[in-house]
Design an enzyme around this catalytic site. Structure first.
Site, PDB file in Angstrom:
ATOM      1  N   LYS A 196      18.672  39.048  18.621  1.00 39.54           N
ATOM      2  CA  LYS A 196      19.731  38.969  17.535  1.00 39.54           C
ATOM      3  C   LYS A 196      20.532  40.174  17.938  1.00 39.54           C
ATOM      4  O   LYS A 196      19.589  41.111  17.310  1.00 39.54           O
ATOM      5  CB  LYS A 196      18.806  39.057  16.784  1.00 39.54           C
ATOM      6  CG  LYS A 196      19.354  39.015  15.036  1.00 39.54           C
ATOM      7  CD  LYS A 196      18.622  39.254  13.919  1.00 39.54           C
ATOM      8  CE  LYS A 196      19.147  39.191  12.384  1.00 39.54           C
ATOM      9  NZ  LYS A 196      18.020  39.407  11.201  1.00 39.54           N
TER      10      LYS A 196
ATOM     11  N   TYR B 190      19.763  18.008  29.301  1.00 39.19           N
ATOM     12  CA  TYR B 190      20.353  20.380  29.243  1.00 39.19           C
ATOM     13  C   TYR B 190      20.810  19.549  27.991  1.00 39.19           C
ATOM     14  O   TYR B 190      20.694  20.732  27.078  1.00 39.19           O
ATOM     15  CB  TYR B 190      19.777  20.787  30.188  1.00 39.19           C
ATOM     16  CG  TYR B 190      20.592  20.742  31.324  1.00 39.19           C
ATOM     17  CD1 TYR B 190      22.220  20.946  30.970  1.00 39.19           C
ATOM     18  CD2 TYR B 190      20.395  20.523  32.947  1.00 39.19           C
ATOM     19  CE1 TYR B 190      23.016  20.527  32.257  1.00 39.19           C
ATOM     20  CE2 TYR B 190      21.120  20.473  33.791  1.00 39.19           C
ATOM     21  CZ  TYR B 190      22.873  20.226  33.819  1.00 39.19           C
ATOM     22  OH  TYR B 190      23.246  20.083  34.747  1.00 39.19           O
TER      23      TYR B 190
ATOM     24  N   GLU C  46      23.143  39.099   5.651  1.00 39.12           N
ATOM     25  CA  GLU C  46      22.834  38.197   7.137  1.00 39.12           C
ATOM     26  C   GLU C  46      22.762  36.777   6.710  1.00 39.12           C
ATOM     27  O   GLU C  46      23.919  36.466   6.845  1.00 39.12           O
ATOM     28  CB  GLU C  46      21.132  38.320   7.142  1.00 39.12           C
ATOM     29  CG  GLU C  46      21.076  39.708   7.688  1.00 39.12           C
ATOM     30  CD  GLU C  46      19.775  40.497   8.686  1.00 39.12           C
ATOM     31  OE1 GLU C  46      19.784  40.191   9.750  1.00 39.12           O
ATOM     32  OE2 GLU C  46      18.774  40.405   7.535  1.00 39.12           O
TER      33      GLU C  46
ATOM     34  N   GLU D 182      10.730  35.665  14.492  1.00 37.57           N
ATOM     35  CA  GLU D 182      10.139  34.824  14.712  1.00 37.57           C
ATOM     36  C   GLU D 182       9.615  33.319  14.389  1.00 37.57           C
ATOM     37  O   GLU D 182       9.136  32.503  15.023  1.00 37.57           O
ATOM     38  CB  GLU D 182       8.835  36.142  14.414  1.00 37.57           C
ATOM     39  CG  GLU D 182       8.580  37.261  14.803  1.00 37.57           C
ATOM     40  CD  GLU D 182       9.737  37.978  14.236  1.00 37.57           C
ATOM     41  OE1 GLU D 182      10.706  37.486  13.458  1.00 37.57           O
ATOM     42  OE2 GLU D 182       8.839  39.307  14.606  1.00 37.57           O
TER      43      GLU D 182
END
Length: 120
Positions: A99, A54, A22, A74
């Site tokens: 994800k 934004y 990953e 997290e």
């Protein structure tokens, strides 16, 4: 009064995850952010300086996703929330990190983590 600015589906390529592959290959992450703040001043002035821009927010969030890798989404969500709360006008934020290419050996639609943080 709780007004909101929402940014949904912000996509960036990051190298987050527990596994070495990953980190090496990376993958796309999607971020949804909902800022809680008083939009009255901006509505009255019609001036972007009186609100959270934004476009600039998106740049800060993408820099975090594409930046230093972390093991867990997290942790990534927490970092994104902290970045949103650096603007003193923001009273609270909800961040969801998706994800969609998580290394799960089964068919799935999405993996996501959501954190909500408020200014102390």
């Amino acid at each position: 009064m709780t007004d909101r600015i929402e940014l949904r589906g912000l996509r960036a390529h990051g190298r987050h995850g527990v596994y070495d592959f990953e980190r090496a290959q990376g993958q796309d992450f999607l971020v949804d952010v909902a800022l809680e703040l008083d939009l009255g001043p901006a509505a009255r002035s019609d001036d972007v300086a009186d609100t959270v821009h934004y476009g600039e927010l998106a740049e800060r969030l993408v820099a975090i996703v594409t930046g230093e890798p972390v093991n867990l989404i997290e942790t990534l969500a927490e970092r994104l929330a902290e970045a949103c709360l650096t603007d003193p006008r923001v009273d609270g934020v909800t961040v969801t990190v998706h994800k969609p290419q998580a290394p799960i050996p089964h068919e799935f639609a999405d993996v996501a983590v959501t954190v909500t943080r408020r200014r102390p």
